[in-house]
Scaffold this motif. Structure first.
Motif, PDB file in Angstrom:
ATOM      1  N   GLU A  21      -4.646   1.360  -8.658  1.00  0.00           N
ATOM      2  CA  GLU A  21      -3.803   1.958  -7.618  1.00  0.00           C
ATOM      3  C   GLU A  21      -2.329   1.882  -8.017  1.00  0.00           C
ATOM      4  OE1 GLU A  21      -3.377   4.203  -4.316  1.00  0.00           O
ATOM      5  OE2 GLU A  21      -5.257   3.549  -5.206  1.00  0.00           O
ATOM      6  N   LEU A  22      -1.913   0.745  -8.554  1.00  0.00           N
ATOM      7  CA  LEU A  22      -0.525   0.612  -9.013  1.00  0.00           C
ATOM      8  C   LEU A  22      -0.231   1.579 -10.156  1.00  0.00           C
ATOM      9  CD1 LEU A  22      -0.182  -3.278  -8.916  1.00  0.00           C
ATOM     10  CD2 LEU A  22       0.981  -1.645  -7.415  1.00  0.00           C
ATOM     11  N   ASP A  23      -1.172   1.719 -11.080  1.00  0.00           N
ATOM     12  CA  ASP A  23      -0.996   2.674 -12.183  1.00  0.00           C
ATOM     13  C   ASP A  23      -0.819   4.099 -11.666  1.00  0.00           C
ATOM     14  OD1 ASP A  23      -1.158   0.791 -14.238  1.00  0.00           O
ATOM     15  OD2 ASP A  23      -3.338   1.035 -14.455  1.00  0.00           O
ATOM     16  N   GLU A  24      -1.651   4.487 -10.731  1.00  0.00           N
ATOM     17  CA  GLU A  24      -1.571   5.838 -10.161  1.00  0.00           C
ATOM     18  C   GLU A  24      -0.243   6.070  -9.449  1.00  0.00           C
ATOM     19  OE1 GLU A  24      -3.546   8.609 -10.192  1.00  0.00           O
ATOM     20  OE2 GLU A  24      -4.687   7.557 -11.740  1.00  0.00           O
ATOM     21  N   ASP A  28       2.749   8.756 -10.208  1.00  0.00           N
ATOM     22  CA  ASP A  28       3.280   9.658  -9.184  1.00  0.00           C
ATOM     23  C   ASP A  28       4.789   9.491  -9.021  1.00  0.00           C
ATOM     24  OD1 ASP A  28       0.780  10.693  -8.719  1.00  0.00           O
ATOM     25  OD2 ASP A  28       0.394   9.455  -6.951  1.00  0.00           O
ATOM     26  N   LEU A  29       5.266   8.265  -9.084  1.00  0.00           N
ATOM     27  CA  LEU A  29       6.702   8.025  -8.922  1.00  0.00           C
ATOM     28  C   LEU A  29       7.516   8.597 -10.076  1.00  0.00           C
ATOM     29  CD1 LEU A  29       6.610   4.408  -7.508  1.00  0.00           C
ATOM     30  CD2 LEU A  29       7.408   6.452  -6.308  1.00  0.00           C
ATOM     31  N   SER A  30       6.917   8.734 -11.229  1.00  0.00           N
ATOM     32  CA  SER A  30       7.634   9.308 -12.372  1.00  0.00           C
ATOM     33  C   SER A  30       7.591  10.831 -12.386  1.00  0.00           C
ATOM     34  CB  SER A  30       7.064   8.755 -13.676  1.00  0.00           C
ATOM     35  OG  SER A  30       5.752   9.228 -13.872  1.00  0.00           O
ATOM     36  N   ASP A  31       6.813  11.425 -11.513  1.00  0.00           N
ATOM     37  CA  ASP A  31       6.682  12.884 -11.438  1.00  0.00           C
ATOM     38  C   ASP A  31       7.853  13.459 -10.642  1.00  0.00           C
ATOM     39  OD1 ASP A  31       5.948  15.521 -11.233  1.00  0.00           O
ATOM     40  OD2 ASP A  31       3.928  15.116 -10.485  1.00  0.00           O
ATOM     41  N   PHE A  50       1.798  -3.981  -4.450  1.00  0.00           N
ATOM     42  CA  PHE A  50       2.309  -4.929  -5.440  1.00  0.00           C
ATOM     43  C   PHE A  50       2.322  -6.352  -4.881  1.00  0.00           C
ATOM     44  CE2 PHE A  50       5.757  -7.233  -7.523  1.00  0.00           C
ATOM     45  CZ  PHE A  50       5.401  -7.100  -8.858  1.00  0.00           C
ATOM     46  N   ARG A  51       2.739  -6.504  -3.638  1.00  0.00           N
ATOM     47  CA  ARG A  51       2.746  -7.837  -3.017  1.00  0.00           C
ATOM     48  C   ARG A  51       1.331  -8.378  -2.887  1.00  0.00           C
ATOM     49  NH1 ARG A  51       7.036  -5.795   0.621  1.00  0.00           N
ATOM     50  NH2 ARG A  51       5.366  -5.372   2.069  1.00  0.00           N
ATOM     51  N   TYR A  65       3.837  -4.498 -13.856  1.00  0.00           N
ATOM     52  CA  TYR A  65       3.926  -3.615 -12.699  1.00  0.00           C
ATOM     53  C   TYR A  65       5.222  -3.767 -11.912  1.00  0.00           C
ATOM     54  CZ  TYR A  65      -0.924  -2.732 -13.712  1.00  0.00           C
ATOM     55  OH  TYR A  65      -2.084  -2.369 -14.342  1.00  0.00           O
ATOM     56  N   ALA A  66       6.108  -4.655 -12.368  1.00  0.00           N
ATOM     57  CA  ALA A  66       7.386  -4.827 -11.678  1.00  0.00           C
ATOM     58  C   ALA A  66       8.231  -3.575 -11.914  1.00  0.00           C
ATOM     59  CB  ALA A  66       8.106  -6.061 -12.179  1.00  0.00           C
ATOM     60  N   ARG A  67       8.788  -3.042 -10.853  1.00  0.00           N
ATOM     61  CA  ARG A  67       9.602  -1.835 -10.951  1.00  0.00           C
ATOM     62  C   ARG A  67      11.068  -2.204 -10.991  1.00  0.00           C
ATOM     63  NH1 ARG A  67       9.386   2.009  -6.591  1.00  0.00           N
ATOM     64  NH2 ARG A  67      10.375   3.369  -8.069  1.00  0.00           N
ATOM     65  N   ARG A  68      11.804  -1.442 -11.752  1.00  0.00           N
ATOM     66  CA  ARG A  68      13.257  -1.579 -11.768  1.00  0.00           C
ATOM     67  C   ARG A  68      13.794  -0.709 -10.659  1.00  0.00           C
ATOM     68  NH1 ARG A  68      16.340   1.323 -15.849  1.00  0.00           N
ATOM     69  NH2 ARG A  68      18.296   1.431 -14.752  1.00  0.00           N
TER      70      ARG A  68
END
Length: 71
Positions: A21-24, A28-31, A50-51, A65-68
Motif C-alpha cells: 500500500e505504501l509503495d502504491e 501515485d504521489l509522484s504522478d 505509515f504510522r 518509506y519515510a517521505r521528505r
C-alpha cells in the motif's frame, strides 16, 4: 485505542499488505498528472498507513518509506 493479536503468519501478511500500500501511494504521489487535491488526500492516507507500519517495522525498513516533506 483498540488492541489486536496476530499470529506470525498474520503479522507477515499485514507487513506485506502495508508495504504494498505504501509503495502504491508513493507511486501515485509522484504522478504529476494527478490533481493537487487528490495528491493531498493520498498524502494524508500515507501518513496514517505509515504510522501503522512504523509500529512494528524495523528502522531500516521504515527508512525506505519515510517521505521528505516539501513545502
Amino acid at each position: 485505542m483498540l488492541g489486536m493479536l496476530f499470529n506470525e503468519k498474520e503479522c507477515k501478511e499485514l507487513d506485506y499488505v502495508l508495504r504494498k500500500e505504501l509503495d502504491e501511494m508513493l507511486l501515485d504521489l509522484s504522478d504529476q498528472r494527478l490533481d493537487r487535491e487528490i495528491r493531498r488526500a493520498i498524502a494524508n492516507r500515507y501518513k496514517t498507513v505509515f504510522r501503522m507500519y512504523a509500529r512494528f517495522a524495523p528502522s531500516k525498513e521504515l527508512s525506505k518509506y519515510a517521505r521528505r516533506i516539501v513545502l
